[in-house]
Design a protein around this motif. Structure first.
Motif, PDB file in Angstrom:
ATOM      1  N   ALA A 129       7.558  32.331 -44.560  1.00 47.71           N
ATOM      2  CA  ALA A 129       7.222  33.664 -45.047  1.00 47.71           C
ATOM      3  C   ALA A 129       5.899  34.131 -44.459  1.00 47.71           C
ATOM      4  CB  ALA A 129       7.157  33.670 -46.573  1.00 47.71           C
ATOM      5  N   ASP A 130       5.805  35.432 -44.194  1.00 45.87           N
ATOM      6  CA  ASP A 130       4.588  35.995 -43.618  1.00 45.87           C
ATOM      7  C   ASP A 130       3.364  35.751 -44.505  1.00 45.87           C
ATOM      8  OD1 ASP A 130       6.234  38.941 -42.212  1.00 45.87           O
ATOM      9  OD2 ASP A 130       5.943  36.925 -41.399  1.00 45.87           O
ATOM     10  N   SER A 131       3.573  35.719 -45.812  1.00 42.79           N
ATOM     11  CA  SER A 131       2.466  35.565 -46.743  1.00 42.79           C
ATOM     12  C   SER A 131       1.784  34.202 -46.652  1.00 42.79           C
ATOM     13  CB  SER A 131       2.942  35.808 -48.177  1.00 42.79           C
ATOM     14  OG  SER A 131       3.956  34.890 -48.538  1.00 42.79           O
ATOM     15  N   VAL A 132       2.473  33.211 -46.110  1.00 46.30           N
ATOM     16  CA  VAL A 132       1.909  31.870 -46.019  1.00 46.30           C
ATOM     17  C   VAL A 132       1.830  31.358 -44.592  1.00 46.30           C
ATOM     18  CG1 VAL A 132       2.719  31.305 -48.339  1.00 46.30           C
ATOM     19  CG2 VAL A 132       4.121  30.700 -46.357  1.00 46.30           C
ATOM     20  N   LYS A 133       2.298  32.145 -43.647  1.00 44.67           N
ATOM     21  CA  LYS A 133       2.294  31.731 -42.245  1.00 44.67           C
ATOM     22  C   LYS A 133       0.869  31.457 -41.776  1.00 44.67           C
ATOM     23  CE  LYS A 133       5.448  33.563 -39.857  1.00 44.67           C
ATOM     24  NZ  LYS A 133       6.308  34.537 -39.131  1.00 44.67           N
ATOM     25  N   GLY A 134       0.711  30.341 -41.087  1.00 46.55           N
ATOM     26  CA  GLY A 134      -0.600  29.926 -40.627  1.00 46.55           C
ATOM     27  C   GLY A 134      -1.328  29.039 -41.607  1.00 46.55           C
ATOM     28  N   ARG A 135      -0.847  28.974 -42.845  1.00 48.68           N
ATOM     29  CA  ARG A 135      -1.468  28.148 -43.872  1.00 48.68           C
ATOM     30  C   ARG A 135      -0.543  27.031 -44.354  1.00 48.68           C
ATOM     31  NH1 ARG A 135      -2.607  30.297 -48.638  1.00 48.68           N
ATOM     32  NH2 ARG A 135      -1.007  31.944 -48.521  1.00 48.68           N
ATOM     33  N   PHE A 136       0.755  27.320 -44.432  1.00 48.05           N
ATOM     34  CA  PHE A 136       1.734  26.348 -44.914  1.00 48.05           C
ATOM     35  C   PHE A 136       2.566  25.822 -43.762  1.00 48.05           C
ATOM     36  CE2 PHE A 136       2.310  28.023 -49.556  1.00 48.05           C
ATOM     37  CZ  PHE A 136       0.936  27.999 -49.721  1.00 48.05           C
ATOM     38  N   THR A 137       2.982  24.569 -43.865  1.00 48.49           N
ATOM     39  CA  THR A 137       3.838  23.943 -42.873  1.00 48.49           C
ATOM     40  C   THR A 137       4.931  23.142 -43.569  1.00 48.49           C
ATOM     41  OG1 THR A 137       1.992  23.731 -41.302  1.00 48.49           O
ATOM     42  CG2 THR A 137       3.956  22.407 -40.879  1.00 48.49           C
ATOM     43  N   ILE A 138       6.167  23.293 -43.121  1.00 51.83           N
ATOM     44  CA  ILE A 138       7.278  22.531 -43.667  1.00 51.83           C
ATOM     45  C   ILE A 138       7.716  21.500 -42.636  1.00 51.83           C
ATOM     46  CG2 ILE A 138       9.032  24.162 -42.861  1.00 51.83           C
ATOM     47  CD1 ILE A 138      10.602  23.539 -45.445  1.00 51.83           C
ATOM     48  N   SER A 139       8.100  20.322 -43.101  1.00 48.36           N
ATOM     49  CA  SER A 139       8.519  19.263 -42.198  1.00 48.36           C
ATOM     50  C   SER A 139       9.503  18.334 -42.894  1.00 48.36           C
ATOM     51  CB  SER A 139       7.314  18.472 -41.684  1.00 48.36           C
ATOM     52  OG  SER A 139       6.628  17.839 -42.756  1.00 48.36           O
ATOM     53  N   ARG A 140      10.219  17.545 -42.105  1.00 44.98           N
ATOM     54  CA  ARG A 140      11.158  16.555 -42.616  1.00 44.98           C
ATOM     55  C   ARG A 140      10.653  15.148 -42.345  1.00 44.98           C
ATOM     56  NH1 ARG A 140      16.411  17.493 -44.254  1.00 44.98           N
ATOM     57  NH2 ARG A 140      17.244  19.604 -43.908  1.00 44.98           N
ATOM     58  N   ALA A 141      10.988  14.240 -43.249  1.00 44.11           N
ATOM     59  CA  ALA A 141      10.735  12.834 -43.004  1.00 44.11           C
ATOM     60  C   ALA A 141      11.744  12.319 -41.996  1.00 44.11           C
ATOM     61  CB  ALA A 141      10.819  12.045 -44.310  1.00 44.11           C
ATOM     62  N   HIS A 142      11.497  11.116 -41.472  1.00 44.98           N
ATOM     63  CA  HIS A 142      12.351  10.550 -40.437  1.00 44.98           C
ATOM     64  C   HIS A 142      13.810  10.457 -40.872  1.00 44.98           C
ATOM     65  CE1 HIS A 142      14.152   7.233 -38.019  1.00 44.98           C
ATOM     66  NE2 HIS A 142      13.493   7.852 -37.040  1.00 44.98           N
ATOM     67  N   GLY A 143      14.048  10.084 -42.127  1.00 43.15           N
ATOM     68  CA  GLY A 143      15.404   9.921 -42.620  1.00 43.15           C
ATOM     69  C   GLY A 143      16.077  11.210 -43.054  1.00 43.15           C
ATOM     70  N   LYS A 144      15.349  12.314 -43.037  1.00 42.33           N
ATOM     71  CA  LYS A 144      15.837  13.654 -43.344  1.00 42.33           C
ATOM     72  C   LYS A 144      16.262  13.853 -44.795  1.00 42.33           C
ATOM     73  CE  LYS A 144      17.276  14.887 -38.646  1.00 42.33           C
ATOM     74  NZ  LYS A 144      18.353  15.460 -37.806  1.00 42.33           N
ATOM     75  N   ASN A 145      15.983  12.893 -45.659  1.00 42.18           N
ATOM     76  CA  ASN A 145      16.289  13.063 -47.075  1.00 42.18           C
ATOM     77  C   ASN A 145      15.069  13.498 -47.876  1.00 42.18           C
ATOM     78  OD1 ASN A 145      14.967  10.598 -46.791  1.00 42.18           O
ATOM     79  ND2 ASN A 145      16.119   9.613 -48.440  1.00 42.18           N
ATOM     80  N   THR A 146      13.959  13.682 -47.203  1.00 43.10           N
ATOM     81  CA  THR A 146      12.720  14.125 -47.828  1.00 43.10           C
ATOM     82  C   THR A 146      12.070  15.205 -46.973  1.00 43.10           C
ATOM     83  OG1 THR A 146      12.338  11.938 -48.809  1.00 43.10           O
ATOM     84  CG2 THR A 146      10.469  13.438 -48.703  1.00 43.10           C
TER      85      THR A 146
END
Length: 123
Positions: free
Chosen positions: A61-78
C-alpha cells in the motif's frame, strides 16, 4: 483447513520498529498467497501488503511503502511484515490472510484469516 496465526504486535513509540510474523498450518496441499491487512476501530479493513506463492510479487500500500516490507520464510509457511518508522496512524489490529492461489491480491478475497495482533504506536 488452514490455520493462520499472527504474532509480534505490541506498543512502540513513533519512529520505532516491529516485525510481525504469520504462521500458516494445517492441510495445505495447494499453493497459496499471503496478505496483511489492518483495521482501526470505526474504520474499514485496509490492505497493507501481500506476497505471491513464489515471493516474486509483493504489492504494498502507498501509505506504508518505503517503511514496511513483506517477506516469506524459506519453507513458505511463514510470512513476515517488517514495520519501520512507525507512525501513530499505523495503530490498528493487523490481520494475516491466506488464499488458495499463487497470485497475490490487494483485495480481501482470501480463504483463511487470523485473529489479528494489536499494534499501537504512541506519539
Amino acid at each position: 483447513q488452514v490455520q493462520v496465526v499472527e504474532s509480534g504486535g505490541g506498543l512502540v513509540q513513533a519512529g520505532g520498529s516491529l516485525r510481525l510474523s504469520c504462521a500458516a498450518s494445517g492441510r495445505t496441499s495447494s499453493s497459496y498467497a499471503m496478505g496483511w491487512f489492518r483495521q482501526a476501530p470505526g474504520k474499514e479493513r485496509e490492505f497493507v501488503a501481500a506476497i505471491s506463492w513464489s515471493g516474486g510479487s509483493t504489492p504494498i500500500a502507498d501509505s506504508v511503502k518505503g517503511r514496511f516490507t513483506i517477506s516469506r520464510a524459506h519453507g513458505k509457511n511463514t510470512v513476515y511484515l517488517q514495520m519501520n518508522s512507525l507512525k501513530p496512524e499505523d495503530t490498528a489490529v493487523y490481520y494475516c490472510a491466506a488464499r488458495q492461489s499463487t497470485v497475490a491480491t490487494t483485495t480481501t478475497r482470501y480463504d483463511y484469516w487470523g485473529q489479528g495482533t494489536q499494534v499501537t504506536v504512541s506519539s
